[in-house]
Design a protein around this motif. Sequence first.
Motif, PDB file in Angstrom:
ATOM      1  N   GLU A 114      11.312 -13.546  -8.475  1.00  9.94           N
ATOM      2  CA  GLU A 114      11.000 -13.894  -7.227  1.00  9.94           C
ATOM      3  C   GLU A 114      10.477 -12.914  -6.250  1.00  9.94           C
ATOM      4  O   GLU A 114      10.954 -11.885  -6.170  1.00  9.94           O
ATOM      5  N   PRO A 115       9.272 -13.195  -5.643  1.00  5.91           N
ATOM      6  CA  PRO A 115       8.388 -12.031  -4.771  1.00  5.91           C
ATOM      7  C   PRO A 115       9.576 -11.957  -3.596  1.00  5.91           C
ATOM      8  O   PRO A 115      10.111 -12.751  -2.919  1.00  5.91           O
ATOM      9  N   LEU A 116       9.700 -10.753  -3.169  1.00  7.22           N
ATOM     10  CA  LEU A 116      10.833 -10.251  -2.309  1.00  7.22           C
ATOM     11  C   LEU A 116      10.080 -10.078  -0.831  1.00  7.22           C
ATOM     12  O   LEU A 116      10.887  -9.720   0.224  1.00  7.22           O
ATOM     13  N   ASP A 117       8.960 -10.145  -0.671  1.00  7.22           N
ATOM     14  CA  ASP A 117       8.124  -9.765   0.478  1.00  7.22           C
ATOM     15  C   ASP A 117       8.514 -10.560   1.688  1.00  7.22           C
ATOM     16  O   ASP A 117       8.700 -10.147   2.856  1.00  7.22           O
ATOM     17  N   ARG A 118       8.621 -12.177   1.534  1.00  2.00           N
ATOM     18  CA  ARG A 118       9.036 -12.895   2.642  1.00  2.00           C
ATOM     19  C   ARG A 118      10.587 -12.881   3.150  1.00  2.00           C
ATOM     20  O   ARG A 118      10.781 -13.236   4.125  1.00  2.00           O
ATOM     21  N   TYR A 119      11.382 -12.089   2.448  1.00  3.60           N
ATOM     22  CA  TYR A 119      12.478 -11.606   3.022  1.00  3.60           C
ATOM     23  C   TYR A 119      12.786 -10.385   3.609  1.00  3.60           C
ATOM     24  O   TYR A 119      13.687 -10.268   4.363  1.00  3.60           O
ATOM     25  N   ILE A 120      11.859  -9.602   3.312  1.00  5.70           N
ATOM     26  CA  ILE A 120      11.868  -8.256   3.831  1.00  5.70           C
ATOM     27  C   ILE A 120      11.704  -8.355   5.507  1.00  5.70           C
ATOM     28  O   ILE A 120      10.527  -8.768   5.929  1.00  5.70           O
ATOM     29  N   LEU A 133       7.625   4.778  -6.129  1.00  5.08           N
ATOM     30  CA  LEU A 133       8.713   4.012  -6.774  1.00  5.08           C
ATOM     31  C   LEU A 133       8.628   2.483  -6.765  1.00  5.08           C
ATOM     32  O   LEU A 133       8.789   1.530  -7.293  1.00  5.08           O
ATOM     33  N   LEU A 134       8.189   2.125  -5.533  1.00  4.50           N
ATOM     34  CA  LEU A 134       7.874   0.739  -4.853  1.00  4.50           C
ATOM     35  C   LEU A 134       6.697   0.079  -5.848  1.00  4.50           C
ATOM     36  O   LEU A 134       6.680  -0.870  -6.232  1.00  4.50           O
ATOM     37  N   LYS A 135       5.611   1.206  -5.851  1.00  2.56           N
ATOM     38  CA  LYS A 135       4.526   0.515  -6.597  1.00  2.56           C
ATOM     39  C   LYS A 135       4.764   0.071  -8.308  1.00  2.56           C
ATOM     40  O   LYS A 135       4.296  -0.507  -8.572  1.00  2.56           O
ATOM     41  N   ALA A 136       5.671   0.755  -8.690  1.00  5.87           N
ATOM     42  CA  ALA A 136       6.220   0.439 -10.143  1.00  5.87           C
ATOM     43  C   ALA A 136       6.475  -1.104 -10.097  1.00  5.87           C
ATOM     44  O   ALA A 136       6.603  -1.709 -11.142  1.00  5.87           O
ATOM     45  N   PHE A 137       7.012  -1.801  -8.890  1.00  8.84           N
ATOM     46  CA  PHE A 137       7.244  -2.973  -9.048  1.00  8.84           C
ATOM     47  C   PHE A 137       6.601  -4.007  -7.980  1.00  8.84           C
ATOM     48  O   PHE A 137       6.893  -5.201  -7.750  1.00  8.84           O
ATOM     49  N   GLN A 138       5.340  -3.683  -8.015  1.00  5.54           N
ATOM     50  CA  GLN A 138       4.476  -4.356  -7.194  1.00  5.54           C
ATOM     51  C   GLN A 138       3.295  -4.860  -8.026  1.00  5.54           C
ATOM     52  O   GLN A 138       2.805  -4.210  -9.204  1.00  5.54           O
ATOM     53  N   SER A 139       2.734  -6.241  -8.049  1.00  5.70           N
ATOM     54  CA  SER A 139       1.770  -6.893  -8.732  1.00  5.70           C
ATOM     55  C   SER A 139       0.773  -7.798  -8.115  1.00  5.70           C
ATOM     56  O   SER A 139       1.562  -8.370  -7.293  1.00  5.70           O
ATOM     57  N   LYS A 140      -0.251  -7.692  -7.988  1.00  2.84           N
ATOM     58  CA  LYS A 140      -1.118  -8.531  -7.331  1.00  2.84           C
ATOM     59  C   LYS A 140      -0.692  -8.795  -5.727  1.00  2.84           C
ATOM     60  O   LYS A 140      -0.594 -10.008  -5.434  1.00  2.84           O
ATOM     61  N   GLY A 141      -0.470  -7.822  -5.239  1.00  4.99           N
ATOM     62  CA  GLY A 141      -0.234  -7.598  -3.787  1.00  4.99           C
ATOM     63  C   GLY A 141       1.345  -8.078  -3.576  1.00  4.99           C
ATOM     64  O   GLY A 141       1.603  -8.152  -2.383  1.00  4.99           O
ATOM     65  N   LEU A 143       5.746  -7.629  -3.983  1.00  9.59           N
ATOM     66  CA  LEU A 143       6.906  -6.742  -4.348  1.00  9.59           C
ATOM     67  C   LEU A 143       7.770  -7.621  -5.028  1.00  9.59           C
ATOM     68  O   LEU A 143       8.376  -8.645  -4.509  1.00  9.59           O
ATOM     69  N   PHE A 144       8.187  -7.228  -6.249  1.00 14.54           N
ATOM     70  CA  PHE A 144       9.014  -8.024  -7.051  1.00 14.54           C
ATOM     71  C   PHE A 144      10.337  -7.228  -7.283  1.00 14.54           C
ATOM     72  O   PHE A 144      11.543  -7.915  -7.752  1.00 14.54           O
ATOM     73  N   GLY A 145      10.460  -6.135  -6.603  1.00 13.56           N
ATOM     74  CA  GLY A 145      11.931  -5.376  -7.008  1.00 13.56           C
ATOM     75  C   GLY A 145      12.038  -4.381  -6.238  1.00 13.56           C
ATOM     76  O   GLY A 145      11.102  -3.569  -5.501  1.00 13.56           O
ATOM     77  N   LEU A 146      13.271  -3.640  -5.770  1.00 15.42           N
ATOM     78  CA  LEU A 146      13.514  -2.756  -4.890  1.00 15.42           C
ATOM     79  C   LEU A 146      14.314  -1.849  -5.701  1.00 15.42           C
ATOM     80  O   LEU A 146      15.423  -2.194  -6.440  1.00 15.42           O
ATOM     81  N   PRO A 147      13.633  -0.441  -5.819  1.00 16.43           N
ATOM     82  CA  PRO A 147      14.323   0.481  -6.757  1.00 16.43           C
ATOM     83  C   PRO A 147      15.651   0.923  -6.247  1.00 16.43           C
ATOM     84  O   PRO A 147      15.769   1.457  -4.971  1.00 16.43           O
ATOM     85  N   VAL A 314      16.015  -6.872  -9.159  1.00 14.15           N
ATOM     86  CA  VAL A 314      15.153  -7.877  -8.915  1.00 14.15           C
ATOM     87  C   VAL A 314      15.957  -9.314  -8.877  1.00 14.15           C
ATOM     88  O   VAL A 314      17.161  -9.548  -9.339  1.00 14.15           O
ATOM     89  N   MET A 315      15.236 -10.392  -8.320  1.00 14.86           N
ATOM     90  CA  MET A 315      15.976 -11.723  -8.209  1.00 14.86           C
ATOM     91  C   MET A 315      15.107 -12.599  -9.039  1.00 14.86           C
ATOM     92  O   MET A 315      13.826 -12.713  -9.239  1.00 14.86           O
ATOM     93  N   ASN A 316      15.925 -13.300  -9.847  1.00 13.30           N
ATOM     94  CA  ASN A 316      15.365 -14.558 -10.770  1.00 13.30           C
ATOM     95  C   ASN A 316      14.771 -15.566  -9.831  1.00 13.30           C
ATOM     96  O   ASN A 316      15.275 -16.055  -9.094  1.00 13.30           O
ATOM     97  N   ARG A 317      13.683 -15.770 -10.216  1.00  9.11           N
ATOM     98  CA  ARG A 317      12.958 -16.795  -9.562  1.00  9.11           C
ATOM     99  C   ARG A 317      13.452 -18.192  -9.473  1.00  9.11           C
ATOM    100  O   ARG A 317      13.413 -18.959  -8.532  1.00  9.11           O
ATOM    101  N   LYS A 318      14.342 -18.498 -10.527  1.00  8.53           N
ATOM    102  CA  LYS A 318      15.021 -19.781 -10.628  1.00  8.53           C
ATOM    103  C   LYS A 318      16.323 -19.916 -10.167  1.00  8.53           C
ATOM    104  O   LYS A 318      17.129 -20.838 -10.223  1.00  8.53           O
ATOM    105  N   THR A 319      16.683 -18.685  -9.319  1.00  6.15           N
ATOM    106  CA  THR A 319      18.314 -18.619  -8.779  1.00  6.15           C
ATOM    107  C   THR A 319      18.329 -19.856  -7.858  1.00  6.15           C
ATOM    108  O   THR A 319      17.209 -20.261  -7.262  1.00  6.15           O
TER     109      THR A 319
END
Length: 425
Positions: A114-120, A133-141, A143-147, A314-319
Amino acid sequence: MLADGIVKAIGVSFLAMVAIALTGCRHQEPVVQAGETITIRLSGWQSNPNEKQLLDQVIRDFEAKNPTIKVKYEVINSEYMDVIKTRLIGDVAPDVFYLDAFEAPLLMKYDVLEPLDRYITPDFDLADFEPSLLKAFQSKGKLFGLPKDFSTLALFYNKKAFATAGITQPPKTWNEFLTDAKKLTIDRNKDGKIDQYGFGVAPELARQTIMIQAFGGSLINSQGYATFAEPESIKGLQLIVNQYRGDRSSAQPTDVGATWGSEMLGQGRAAMVIEGPWSIPYFKETFSKLDFATAEVPTVNGKPRTMAFTVAYVMNRKTKHKQAAWKLIAYLTGKEGMKTWAKQGLALPSRRSVLATTGYNKNPLYAPFAKGAGYATIWQAGENLPTIRMNFNNQFISALLGEQPLSNAMKKAQETANKEIYLSN
């Protein structure tokens, strides 16, 4: 602390099956009645008993602040990522789980997180995290994880061994390091059986990437194929082989009956090792009489270099409970939760403000690790890194043992890795 091993067959199965699964409908978050209790499943691994105790404490604090959310924490220490992948395929994965940066590209690519951007929100203070560290969990603009934390590598050395050899300060350059390693190598009976090696070497890609890069070499190209057999890469790796085979001032842990570098240092079989902050509590608990210190990894070819290892929540997209899952992630990686977690000393907090308040950046033992964060190479190189790593490790050890020239070994490893990558595309 870092999760290890991907079985290739499971990886291929994961890619095929998850792609099919994600073509179906998305899960709708169920309506939760006022006062109803939600259970969030959290999965991770445990590298030290203290780690679980501290996380349990943070979870209890979270539950006290969020009485309608309960957290069920599961420790998976064996084949962690294989278990997570299998559960993702079966649609029974946890709501929130650990994800190593090493593994992140594959899961980010196939949209299972689950992309986390909309929750932050602004008060979460995302800018407080170390950017790399954040960059390691970013893809296509996105953010998918918080270190949750990070570790770099530093030089550990036996202060008594240094004093005996007449060495007054840790080496700052690789040439000084090689000279010191010779002085620290001891054959007490002069019978060719070395009692103490100058250096305990870890012959694996996660540690040798800095040597690959030292003279302008690279691990992979823009298409994700291995490039570590190029002359620039060989130049750095040859320094490791020459020390092991020529100088005989270094040894692998297996050469002396140890399981890892810090055990070699603790047992007195090596005077220097390059390890992470997880070794500090290990020495204090297992080798309490060892008088050791740390320093930054010696510069190679005039440049400071180290590796950085990081793990995110990270959050499971299907949670089915995304808001509750986010509240948990936000607390675990927030300033309060992270400060409690950082007490373990196995890794460093990924928030700059927490790092400052804990004092790790001023502690003589931890300061070299904190300083390394500014120039470290993140242990991540695309979704093909597991394949590349496996082939590199097998052939590099062969070259280290003298079974074949380094250039031949690396060429063979690169060709095999790239063939596997091509066939999997």
